[in-house]
Design a protein around this motif. Structure first.
Motif, PDB file in Angstrom:
ATOM      1  N   VAL A   1       0.862  -2.916   4.431  1.00 52.92           N
ATOM      2  CA  VAL A   1       0.040  -3.959   3.814  1.00 52.92           C
ATOM      3  C   VAL A   1      -1.355  -3.922   4.426  1.00 52.92           C
ATOM      4  O   VAL A   1      -1.524  -3.498   5.572  1.00 52.92           O
ATOM      5  CB  VAL A   1       0.672  -5.362   3.995  1.00 52.92           C
ATOM      6  CG1 VAL A   1       1.972  -5.490   3.219  1.00 52.92           C
ATOM      7  CG2 VAL A   1       0.883  -5.707   5.461  1.00 52.92           C
ATOM      8  N   GLN A   2      -2.320  -4.352   3.660  1.00 51.02           N
ATOM      9  CA  GLN A   2      -3.715  -4.387   4.128  1.00 51.02           C
ATOM     10  C   GLN A   2      -3.880  -5.308   5.326  1.00 51.02           C
ATOM     11  O   GLN A   2      -4.578  -4.978   6.278  1.00 51.02           O
ATOM     12  CB  GLN A   2      -4.613  -4.856   2.971  1.00 51.02           C
ATOM     13  CG  GLN A   2      -6.088  -4.844   3.277  1.00 51.02           C
ATOM     14  CD  GLN A   2      -6.688  -3.494   3.000  1.00 51.02           C
ATOM     15  OE1 GLN A   2      -6.190  -2.738   2.196  1.00 51.02           O
ATOM     16  NE2 GLN A   2      -7.761  -3.176   3.696  1.00 51.02           N
ATOM     17  N   SER A   3      -3.230  -6.473   5.269  1.00 57.52           N
ATOM     18  CA  SER A   3      -3.387  -7.488   6.314  1.00 57.52           C
ATOM     19  C   SER A   3      -2.045  -8.162   6.555  1.00 57.52           C
ATOM     20  O   SER A   3      -1.443  -8.714   5.629  1.00 57.52           O
ATOM     21  CB  SER A   3      -4.422  -8.532   5.868  1.00 57.52           C
ATOM     22  OG  SER A   3      -4.281  -9.736   6.584  1.00 57.52           O
TER      23      SER A   3
ATOM     24  N   SER B   1      -2.176   0.933  10.091  1.00 54.86           N
ATOM     25  CA  SER B   1      -2.931   1.255  11.308  1.00 54.86           C
ATOM     26  C   SER B   1      -2.180   0.852  12.582  1.00 54.86           C
ATOM     27  O   SER B   1      -2.588   1.226  13.678  1.00 54.86           O
ATOM     28  CB  SER B   1      -4.289   0.549  11.281  1.00 54.86           C
ATOM     29  OG  SER B   1      -4.103  -0.868  11.221  1.00 54.86           O
ATOM     30  N   HIS B   2      -1.086   0.125  12.442  1.00 57.76           N
ATOM     31  CA  HIS B   2      -0.295  -0.296  13.603  1.00 57.76           C
ATOM     32  C   HIS B   2       0.341   0.952  14.245  1.00 57.76           C
ATOM     33  O   HIS B   2       0.870   1.806  13.533  1.00 57.76           O
ATOM     34  CB  HIS B   2       0.787  -1.286  13.158  1.00 57.76           C
ATOM     35  CG  HIS B   2       1.469  -1.970  14.290  1.00 57.76           C
ATOM     36  ND1 HIS B   2       2.377  -1.337  15.111  1.00 57.76           N
ATOM     37  CD2 HIS B   2       1.383  -3.244  14.740  1.00 57.76           C
ATOM     38  CE1 HIS B   2       2.824  -2.191  16.014  1.00 57.76           C
ATOM     39  NE2 HIS B   2       2.237  -3.351  15.809  1.00 57.76           N
ATOM     40  N   PRO B   3       0.293   1.085  15.563  1.00 54.38           N
ATOM     41  CA  PRO B   3       0.852   2.277  16.219  1.00 54.38           C
ATOM     42  C   PRO B   3       2.324   2.525  15.887  1.00 54.38           C
ATOM     43  O   PRO B   3       2.774   3.668  15.846  1.00 54.38           O
ATOM     44  CB  PRO B   3       0.671   1.991  17.711  1.00 54.38           C
ATOM     45  CG  PRO B   3      -0.411   0.970  17.788  1.00 54.38           C
ATOM     46  CD  PRO B   3      -0.338   0.174  16.520  1.00 54.38           C
TER      47      PRO B   3
ATOM     48  N   LEU C   1       0.826  -1.203   0.000  1.00 51.13           N
ATOM     49  CA  LEU C   1       0.000   0.000   0.000  1.00 51.13           C
ATOM     50  C   LEU C   1       0.864   1.258   0.000  1.00 51.13           C
ATOM     51  O   LEU C   1       0.471   2.287  -0.540  1.00 51.13           O
ATOM     52  CB  LEU C   1      -0.909   0.012   1.228  1.00 51.13           C
ATOM     53  CG  LEU C   1      -1.857  -1.173   1.389  1.00 51.13           C
ATOM     54  CD1 LEU C   1      -2.611  -1.057   2.704  1.00 51.13           C
ATOM     55  CD2 LEU C   1      -2.811  -1.251   0.209  1.00 51.13           C
ATOM     56  N   ALA C   2       2.014   1.168   0.651  1.00 56.01           N
ATOM     57  CA  ALA C   2       2.941   2.292   0.756  1.00 56.01           C
ATOM     58  C   ALA C   2       4.316   1.736   1.091  1.00 56.01           C
ATOM     59  O   ALA C   2       4.428   0.679   1.712  1.00 56.01           O
ATOM     60  CB  ALA C   2       2.495   3.255   1.856  1.00 56.01           C
ATOM     61  N   VAL C   3       5.352   2.460   0.676  1.00 56.96           N
ATOM     62  CA  VAL C   3       6.725   2.121   1.047  1.00 56.96           C
ATOM     63  C   VAL C   3       7.391   3.422   1.483  1.00 56.96           C
ATOM     64  O   VAL C   3       7.543   4.347   0.687  1.00 56.96           O
ATOM     65  CB  VAL C   3       7.513   1.468  -0.108  1.00 56.96           C
ATOM     66  CG1 VAL C   3       8.914   1.085   0.351  1.00 56.96           C
ATOM     67  CG2 VAL C   3       6.776   0.246  -0.671  1.00 56.96           C
TER      68      VAL C   3
END
Length: 183
Positions: free
Chosen positions: A63-65, A116-118, A38-40
């Motif tokens: 990553v999405q998941s 979404s991980h802190p 999704l992003a790098v």
């Protein structure tokens, strides 16, 4: 004691080629992972112009998941010359960790996680704050050089020695970002 893979820990002056090395690797990773990436992002000290660092490019891949990434992304990343280090999950939960380079010195670290991980936000805001605050980057450089000299090849001592500065600066960075958004 967790030993550093390349012998003694060495912090070198900023190398203006680091952003180019990141861009080249980002393109390879994006091609290998396709829609899974999704992003790098370029994070860590090599992402901060002028900041001395261990010469290791840190890449943050969103990553999405994470569960799906475990099934579908490990092999393509390994095909790029990275080594998956699953035992690091105990130290950095919620993340897949890879390293690249001869068996020490490592040239790249790759962190795969959900945005979404802190930890994602912490890595990015810390980088952005150091880029915008040269005095904080200089203080961090001093700490890193002192720790490299005193830690020899004990990467755990080096990493733990930075913890208080990183946590305090990340808190300042979050406040800074909130204040700049409010303007």
């Amino acid at each position: 004691m967790e030993k550093y893979g390349a012998g003694s820990i060495v912090v070198i002056d900023y190398d203006p080629n680091w952003p180019t090395l990141f861009a080249q690797e980002r393109a390879r990773i994006a091609q290998a992972l396709g829609v899974f990436a999704l992003a790098v992002e370029h994070v860590g000290s090599t992402a901060v112009p002028g900041l001395p660092s261990k010469p290791i490019i840190d890449l943050l891949v969103g990553v999405q998941s994470l569960e799906e990434a475990k099934r579908r992304c490990v092999e393509p990343i390994e095909a790029l010359g990275y080594i998956y280090v699953p035992e690091y999950a105990a130290w950095i939960p919620g993340e897949l960790f890879f390293r690249k380079g001869p068996p020490g010195p490592w040239t790249h670290h790759l962190h795969v996680m959900e945005p979404s991980h802190p930890r994602w936000e912490a890595l990015v805001v810390f980088r952005d704050y150091l880029r915008a605050h040269p005095e904080a980057a200089r203080a961090y450089a001093d700490i890193k050089r002192t720790l490299a000299a005193s830690s020899n090849d004990n990467i755990g001592a080096y990493r733990n020695g930075k913890t208080a500065f990183v946590e305090e600066t990340t808190a300042k960075a979050r406040a800074w970002r909130a204040a700049t958004r409010d303007r």
